[in-house]
Design a protein around this motif. Sequence first.
Motif, mmCIF file in Angstrom:
data_model
loop_
_atom_site.group_PDB
_atom_site.id
_atom_site.type_symbol
_atom_site.label_atom_id
_atom_site.label_comp_id
_atom_site.label_asym_id
_atom_site.label_seq_id
_atom_site.Cartn_x
_atom_site.Cartn_y
_atom_site.Cartn_z
ATOM 1 N N ARG A 38 -34.777 -24.618 -24.849
ATOM 2 C CA ARG A 38 -34.294 -23.705 -23.822
ATOM 3 C C ARG A 38 -33.123 -22.884 -24.357
ATOM 4 O O ARG A 38 -32.425 -23.307 -25.262
ATOM 5 C CB ARG A 38 -33.882 -24.468 -22.566
ATOM 6 N N GLN A 39 -32.959 -21.728 -23.734
ATOM 7 C CA GLN A 39 -31.871 -20.842 -24.114
ATOM 8 C C GLN A 39 -31.262 -20.232 -22.869
ATOM 9 O O GLN A 39 -31.937 -19.512 -22.119
ATOM 10 C CB GLN A 39 -32.358 -19.743 -25.059
ATOM 11 N N SER A 62 -28.634 -34.505 -22.702
ATOM 12 C CA SER A 62 -28.343 -33.894 -21.405
ATOM 13 C C SER A 62 -29.495 -34.008 -20.406
ATOM 14 O O SER A 62 -29.290 -33.819 -19.207
ATOM 15 C CB SER A 62 -27.987 -32.416 -21.590
ATOM 16 N N VAL A 63 -30.693 -34.323 -20.891
ATOM 17 C CA VAL A 63 -31.847 -34.397 -19.980
ATOM 18 C C VAL A 63 -32.442 -35.805 -19.895
ATOM 19 O O VAL A 63 -33.366 -36.028 -19.098
ATOM 20 C CB VAL A 63 -32.948 -33.395 -20.385
ATOM 21 N N PRO A 87 -27.672 -26.895 -11.915
ATOM 22 C CA PRO A 87 -27.487 -25.478 -12.251
ATOM 23 C C PRO A 87 -27.389 -25.231 -13.755
ATOM 24 O O PRO A 87 -27.861 -24.196 -14.248
ATOM 25 C CB PRO A 87 -26.182 -25.125 -11.533
ATOM 26 N N GLU A 88 -26.826 -26.182 -14.475
ATOM 27 C CA GLU A 88 -26.698 -26.010 -15.928
ATOM 28 C C GLU A 88 -28.027 -26.134 -16.664
ATOM 29 O O GLU A 88 -28.092 -25.886 -17.873
ATOM 30 C CB GLU A 88 -25.690 -27.007 -16.521
ATOM 31 N N ASP A 89 -29.088 -26.472 -15.969
ATOM 32 C CA ASP A 89 -30.421 -26.468 -16.578
ATOM 33 C C ASP A 89 -31.039 -25.063 -16.557
ATOM 34 O O ASP A 89 -32.112 -24.852 -17.133
ATOM 35 C CB ASP A 89 -31.360 -27.422 -15.838
ATOM 36 N N THR A 115 -34.589 -21.306 -13.000
ATOM 37 C CA THR A 115 -33.305 -21.031 -12.372
ATOM 38 C C THR A 115 -33.038 -22.090 -11.316
ATOM 39 O O THR A 115 -33.865 -22.309 -10.431
ATOM 40 C CB THR A 115 -33.288 -19.645 -11.719
ATOM 41 N N VAL A 116 -31.882 -22.746 -11.446
ATOM 42 C CA VAL A 116 -31.495 -23.797 -10.512
ATOM 43 C C VAL A 116 -30.270 -23.306 -9.748
ATOM 44 O O VAL A 116 -29.216 -23.056 -10.344
ATOM 45 C CB VAL A 116 -31.186 -25.112 -11.237
#
Length: 118
Positions: A38-39, A62-63, A87-89, A115-116
């Motif tokens: 992811r970016q 982180s996941v 949200p940081e995902d 988008t979270v």
Amino acid sequence: QVQLVESGGGLVQAGGSLRLSCAASGSIFSINVMGWYRQAPGKQRELVATMTKGGNTNYADSVKGRFTISRDNPKNTAYLQMNSLKPEDTAVYYCNYRGGISGRYEYWGQGTQVTVSS
């Protein structure tokens, strides 16, 4: 050549879930690793999770515990189940395919936006 088609991104509230899919077609290698990167805006692309054809997995810290990667080998398809989203995902998620000895052949999907919202 290997073609990758991704699907499943979208907008979700924090705490929600999404499932990404990545279907590979073309010159499929008998030895391969499929995964997700992811970016986020302004950041470098980072590993999310990978899975070998034999089932070995690797996750970003982180996941861990929230995301699960899986594969359907006969369908040459990889999935990323994302739960407890934060949200940081939020990022563009890219499917990655590496084939051949030492994964010398590498392909990327077009990316799908996740988008979270908080």
